[in-house]
Design a protein around this motif. Sequence first.
Motif, PDB file in Angstrom:
ATOM      1  N   ARG A  42      15.211 -72.029 -11.633  1.00 12.41           N
ATOM      2  CA  ARG A  42      15.732 -72.416 -10.317  1.00 12.41           C
ATOM      3  C   ARG A  42      15.861 -73.933 -10.182  1.00 12.41           C
ATOM      4  O   ARG A  42      16.876 -74.450  -9.714  1.00 12.41           O
ATOM      5  CB  ARG A  42      14.802 -71.923  -9.206  1.00 12.41           C
ATOM      6  CG  ARG A  42      14.873 -70.456  -8.854  1.00 12.41           C
ATOM      7  CD  ARG A  42      14.511 -69.531  -9.944  1.00 12.41           C
ATOM      8  NE  ARG A  42      14.010 -68.241  -9.454  1.00 12.41           N
ATOM      9  CZ  ARG A  42      13.937 -67.179 -10.209  1.00 12.41           C
ATOM     10  NH1 ARG A  42      14.346 -67.217 -11.476  1.00 12.41           N
ATOM     11  NH2 ARG A  42      13.454 -66.053  -9.731  1.00 12.41           N
ATOM     12  N   ARG A  43      14.817 -74.646 -10.583  1.00 13.11           N
ATOM     13  CA  ARG A  43      14.764 -76.098 -10.358  1.00 13.11           C
ATOM     14  C   ARG A  43      15.877 -76.847 -11.102  1.00 13.11           C
ATOM     15  O   ARG A  43      16.587 -77.653 -10.476  1.00 13.11           O
ATOM     16  CB  ARG A  43      13.376 -76.604 -10.763  1.00 13.11           C
ATOM     17  CG  ARG A  43      13.167 -78.090 -10.534  1.00 13.11           C
ATOM     18  CD  ARG A  43      11.745 -78.483 -10.914  1.00 13.11           C
ATOM     19  NE  ARG A  43      11.613 -79.920 -11.017  1.00 13.11           N
ATOM     20  CZ  ARG A  43      11.350 -80.727  -9.993  1.00 13.11           C
ATOM     21  NH1 ARG A  43      11.213 -80.217  -8.789  1.00 13.11           N
ATOM     22  NH2 ARG A  43      11.233 -82.022 -10.179  1.00 13.11           N
ATOM     23  N   PRO A  44      16.093 -76.625 -12.407  1.00  8.44           N
ATOM     24  CA  PRO A  44      17.186 -77.346 -13.071  1.00  8.44           C
ATOM     25  C   PRO A  44      18.550 -77.050 -12.469  1.00  8.44           C
ATOM     26  O   PRO A  44      19.393 -77.950 -12.352  1.00  8.44           O
ATOM     27  CB  PRO A  44      17.103 -76.851 -14.529  1.00  8.44           C
ATOM     28  CG  PRO A  44      15.708 -76.356 -14.696  1.00  8.44           C
ATOM     29  CD  PRO A  44      15.320 -75.809 -13.371  1.00  8.44           C
ATOM     30  N   THR A 101      22.646 -86.626  -1.196  1.00  3.83           N
ATOM     31  CA  THR A 101      21.770 -87.519  -1.956  1.00  3.83           C
ATOM     32  C   THR A 101      20.327 -87.402  -1.474  1.00  3.83           C
ATOM     33  O   THR A 101      19.391 -87.323  -2.279  1.00  3.83           O
ATOM     34  CB  THR A 101      22.247 -88.981  -1.826  1.00  3.83           C
ATOM     35  OG1 THR A 101      23.609 -89.075  -2.276  1.00  3.83           O
ATOM     36  CG2 THR A 101      21.379 -89.909  -2.651  1.00  3.83           C
ATOM     37  N   VAL A 102      20.151 -87.370  -0.168  1.00  2.00           N
ATOM     38  CA  VAL A 102      18.809 -87.154   0.388  1.00  2.00           C
ATOM     39  C   VAL A 102      18.279 -85.790  -0.058  1.00  2.00           C
ATOM     40  O   VAL A 102      17.093 -85.650  -0.394  1.00  2.00           O
ATOM     41  CB  VAL A 102      18.834 -87.259   1.928  1.00  2.00           C
ATOM     42  CG1 VAL A 102      17.463 -86.945   2.516  1.00  2.00           C
ATOM     43  CG2 VAL A 102      19.291 -88.646   2.361  1.00  2.00           C
ATOM     44  N   GLY A 103      19.159 -84.791  -0.079  1.00  4.92           N
ATOM     45  CA  GLY A 103      18.752 -83.454  -0.510  1.00  4.92           C
ATOM     46  C   GLY A 103      18.279 -83.427  -1.956  1.00  4.92           C
ATOM     47  O   GLY A 103      17.304 -82.745  -2.285  1.00  4.92           O
ATOM     48  N   TRP A 104      18.958 -84.164  -2.840  1.00  3.27           N
ATOM     49  CA  TRP A 104      18.553 -84.182  -4.244  1.00  3.27           C
ATOM     50  C   TRP A 104      17.136 -84.729  -4.381  1.00  3.27           C
ATOM     51  O   TRP A 104      16.317 -84.171  -5.116  1.00  3.27           O
ATOM     52  CB  TRP A 104      19.521 -85.035  -5.061  1.00  3.27           C
ATOM     53  CG  TRP A 104      19.352 -84.865  -6.546  1.00  3.27           C
ATOM     54  CD1 TRP A 104      20.032 -84.022  -7.369  1.00  3.27           C
ATOM     55  CD2 TRP A 104      18.419 -85.574  -7.385  1.00  3.27           C
ATOM     56  NE1 TRP A 104      19.591 -84.143  -8.657  1.00  3.27           N
ATOM     57  CE2 TRP A 104      18.596 -85.085  -8.703  1.00  3.27           C
ATOM     58  CE3 TRP A 104      17.462 -86.554  -7.153  1.00  3.27           C
ATOM     59  CZ2 TRP A 104      17.847 -85.548  -9.775  1.00  3.27           C
ATOM     60  CZ3 TRP A 104      16.698 -87.008  -8.222  1.00  3.27           C
ATOM     61  CH2 TRP A 104      16.901 -86.512  -9.517  1.00  3.27           C
ATOM     62  N   TYR A 121      13.836 -82.671  -5.760  1.00  2.78           N
ATOM     63  CA  TYR A 121      13.116 -83.212  -6.910  1.00  2.78           C
ATOM     64  C   TYR A 121      11.616 -83.325  -6.604  1.00  2.78           C
ATOM     65  O   TYR A 121      10.774 -83.072  -7.465  1.00  2.78           O
ATOM     66  CB  TYR A 121      13.671 -84.587  -7.283  1.00  2.78           C
ATOM     67  CG  TYR A 121      13.019 -85.180  -8.503  1.00  2.78           C
ATOM     68  CD1 TYR A 121      13.424 -84.816  -9.788  1.00  2.78           C
ATOM     69  CD2 TYR A 121      11.982 -86.106  -8.370  1.00  2.78           C
ATOM     70  CE1 TYR A 121      12.810 -85.356 -10.909  1.00  2.78           C
ATOM     71  CE2 TYR A 121      11.366 -86.650  -9.493  1.00  2.78           C
ATOM     72  CZ  TYR A 121      11.787 -86.269 -10.755  1.00  2.78           C
ATOM     73  OH  TYR A 121      11.164 -86.796 -11.870  1.00  2.78           O
ATOM     74  N   VAL A 122      11.279 -83.658  -5.362  1.00  5.74           N
ATOM     75  CA  VAL A 122       9.882 -83.897  -4.995  1.00  5.74           C
ATOM     76  C   VAL A 122       9.138 -82.598  -4.691  1.00  5.74           C
ATOM     77  O   VAL A 122       7.989 -82.416  -5.129  1.00  5.74           O
ATOM     78  CB  VAL A 122       9.814 -84.850  -3.789  1.00  5.74           C
ATOM     79  CG1 VAL A 122       8.377 -84.976  -3.272  1.00  5.74           C
ATOM     80  CG2 VAL A 122      10.344 -86.230  -4.173  1.00  5.74           C
ATOM     81  N   ASN A 163       0.432 -77.752  -4.043  1.00  5.14           N
ATOM     82  CA  ASN A 163      -0.171 -78.662  -5.015  1.00  5.14           C
ATOM     83  C   ASN A 163       0.720 -79.849  -5.364  1.00  5.14           C
ATOM     84  O   ASN A 163       0.450 -80.543  -6.328  1.00  5.14           O
ATOM     85  CB  ASN A 163      -0.488 -77.901  -6.303  1.00  5.14           C
ATOM     86  CG  ASN A 163      -1.454 -76.771  -6.068  1.00  5.14           C
ATOM     87  OD1 ASN A 163      -2.466 -76.968  -5.428  1.00  5.14           O
ATOM     88  ND2 ASN A 163      -1.139 -75.586  -6.566  1.00  5.14           N
ATOM     89  N   LEU A 164       1.816 -80.052  -4.617  1.00  4.19           N
ATOM     90  CA  LEU A 164       2.714 -81.164  -4.927  1.00  4.19           C
ATOM     91  C   LEU A 164       2.527 -82.295  -3.919  1.00  4.19           C
ATOM     92  O   LEU A 164       1.910 -83.303  -4.212  1.00  4.19           O
ATOM     93  CB  LEU A 164       4.162 -80.676  -4.936  1.00  4.19           C
ATOM     94  CG  LEU A 164       4.490 -79.683  -6.055  1.00  4.19           C
ATOM     95  CD1 LEU A 164       5.920 -79.195  -5.908  1.00  4.19           C
ATOM     96  CD2 LEU A 164       4.303 -80.316  -7.424  1.00  4.19           C
ATOM     97  N   LEU A 165       3.067 -82.107  -2.723  1.00  3.69           N
ATOM     98  CA  LEU A 165       2.928 -83.147  -1.712  1.00  3.69           C
ATOM     99  C   LEU A 165       1.616 -83.061  -0.938  1.00  3.69           C
ATOM    100  O   LEU A 165       1.264 -83.985  -0.220  1.00  3.69           O
ATOM    101  CB  LEU A 165       4.081 -83.064  -0.707  1.00  3.69           C
ATOM    102  CG  LEU A 165       5.458 -83.474  -1.213  1.00  3.69           C
ATOM    103  CD1 LEU A 165       6.467 -83.324  -0.097  1.00  3.69           C
ATOM    104  CD2 LEU A 165       5.458 -84.896  -1.715  1.00  3.69           C
ATOM    105  N   TRP A 166       0.928 -81.940  -1.101  1.00  2.00           N
ATOM    106  CA  TRP A 166      -0.157 -81.696  -0.146  1.00  2.00           C
ATOM    107  C   TRP A 166      -1.536 -81.858  -0.777  1.00  2.00           C
ATOM    108  O   TRP A 166      -2.488 -81.218  -0.421  1.00  2.00           O
ATOM    109  CB  TRP A 166       0.006 -80.290   0.445  1.00  2.00           C
ATOM    110  CG  TRP A 166       1.407 -80.021   0.784  1.00  2.00           C
ATOM    111  CD1 TRP A 166       2.213 -79.073   0.269  1.00  2.00           C
ATOM    112  CD2 TRP A 166       2.230 -80.760   1.688  1.00  2.00           C
ATOM    113  NE1 TRP A 166       3.461 -79.163   0.791  1.00  2.00           N
ATOM    114  CE2 TRP A 166       3.511 -80.187   1.669  1.00  2.00           C
ATOM    115  CE3 TRP A 166       1.990 -81.863   2.514  1.00  2.00           C
ATOM    116  CZ2 TRP A 166       4.554 -80.674   2.431  1.00  2.00           C
ATOM    117  CZ3 TRP A 166       3.042 -82.337   3.270  1.00  2.00           C
ATOM    118  CH2 TRP A 166       4.295 -81.751   3.231  1.00  2.00           C
ATOM    119  N   LYS A 167      -1.675 -82.741  -1.774  1.00  2.00           N
ATOM    120  CA  LYS A 167      -2.954 -82.952  -2.422  1.00  2.00           C
ATOM    121  C   LYS A 167      -3.972 -83.624  -1.495  1.00  2.00           C
ATOM    122  O   LYS A 167      -5.169 -83.604  -1.755  1.00  2.00           O
ATOM    123  CB  LYS A 167      -2.768 -83.803  -3.686  1.00  2.00           C
ATOM    124  CG  LYS A 167      -2.029 -83.058  -4.780  1.00  2.00           C
ATOM    125  CD  LYS A 167      -1.906 -83.906  -6.032  1.00  2.00           C
ATOM    126  CE  LYS A 167      -1.184 -83.121  -7.126  1.00  2.00           C
ATOM    127  NZ  LYS A 167      -1.021 -83.910  -8.372  1.00  2.00           N
TER     128      LYS A 167
END
Length: 516
Positions: free
Chosen positions: A358-360, A471-474, A478-479, A498-502
């Motif tokens: 999905r991500r790529p 561009t903001v969406g990309w 990614y994040v 576990n990504l933004l919420w550490k």
Amino acid sequence: MGGRQDDVTATSGLQIPLIRSLDPPRKPSRNRFSSLCAIMASMSSVLLGYDIGVMSGAAIYIQQDFEISDVQVEILVGIINLYATIGAAAAGRTSDWIGRRYTMVLSAGFFFVGAILMGFAPNYPLLMSGRFVAGIGIGYASLIASVYTAEVSPASSRGSLSSFPEFFLNVGILLGYVSNYAFSKFPLQLGWRFMLGIGLFPSLFLAAIVIFVMPESPRWLVMQGRLGEAKQVLNTTSDSIGESLQRLADIKKVVGIPASCDDDVVEVPKQSTHGGGVWKELFLHPTPAVRHVLITAVGVHFFLEATGMNAVVLYSPRIFEKAGIASSDHKLLATVAVGVTKTVFILVATVLFDRVGRRPLILTSVGGMIISLVTLGIGLTIIERSHEEGTWVVGLCVGMVLADVAFFSMGMGPMGFVSSEIFPLKLRAQGVSVGMVVNNAVGSVVSMTFLSLYHAITIGGAFLLYAGVATVGWVFFYVVFPETRGRNLEEVEGLFGNLLWKFSTKKDDNTDVENS
């Protein structure tokens, strides 16, 4: 030597099975029945696609017939998304109440009545009432297609099967464009009525196949305590019996049914599967994982619409006119090319979602859209300022419109439906409805403001604005967007939080899985 030979002889009968057991396991063949169920459920997206496609051309003739302004055209074309927001908001609760199958039948019924009202509307207000009824049905259909497909699909093919709703949405758009071209030669007052009214036939077909062919979602059956029926559906929609048993065990664990329970019918607390408790877990007291899931899903649906695809699809005849195509036939044929491109490139996503991931795909998709939108905006600006027609810039603009819809269809578009997989089971229906509400609300804003927007900042400026949003969406994807390929639905939740919420507290982290 003799003893060794005897050993070989004595065990010769076991050698072939032993050697075969060491062979690498063969990948199980794809379950055909689950694919059939996904296809049938995804056909409900034809209703939305047909309305989007047919209105792009029908609006031209409606404006001439009823002598309405550009603002009224914007409202007529775009308000279907606003009405669909109402249907999407109600669909989550409805599908938890009456089931996924009958929610599909309900959506087909709304669209059937709406198509009749629109086809026979004698004036603008009654045409808008038909848009309202059809919009409610479209809202129901947009949610239930993704929820049902995600729940019935095995993990090995869930990505490709979950992209089917987007494929059939594009099929509906293409059928709408073809309908525009086919009925454009009819008398003014008759042609657009046929374009809109003929939409009742897909709704009848959808209702028939749902009633007579499709099984209920196994996850909904377990939530109702109907384990016997759920087992039967899982056995027919899994790649193997072992996977069927594992899927059932995972669902029972999430719902709160003991693993040892093997009754055909059991009692399940209703408050654990739908109602006010779900909204509290989504908004008031979300765990880090649920918060991450919700932000990801809302982001997918926001950027899916805010990057301007509705403007391209709904107003493609006007865009091609601004690009320098004067002939009505040529504008409609170029619009058909948009529909064909969208439909073909969604097949790319169908093949690659479970191979590449999905991500790529979504990062490639949004990146390609940024380049296409920037180039289109610059090309349209050059044409508008130079007032030249028939130059290479015209071909460039048409090519960039097709490139934009191609990149959209190979990742961003189907991700709106595939994203239903990221919600935990008991939050899925109403969680997806939140995403669809955002989708329809943003889509209605884009649809209802495009003509006014390009009058205010030029049509080239409008597409440069959409490029900025993309561009903001990309960066957003990614994040925050993890890879979910190959995971069972009950495992996907563990990838979030576990990504933004550490920075979340340890107390929240310890209760992550239990509370969601």
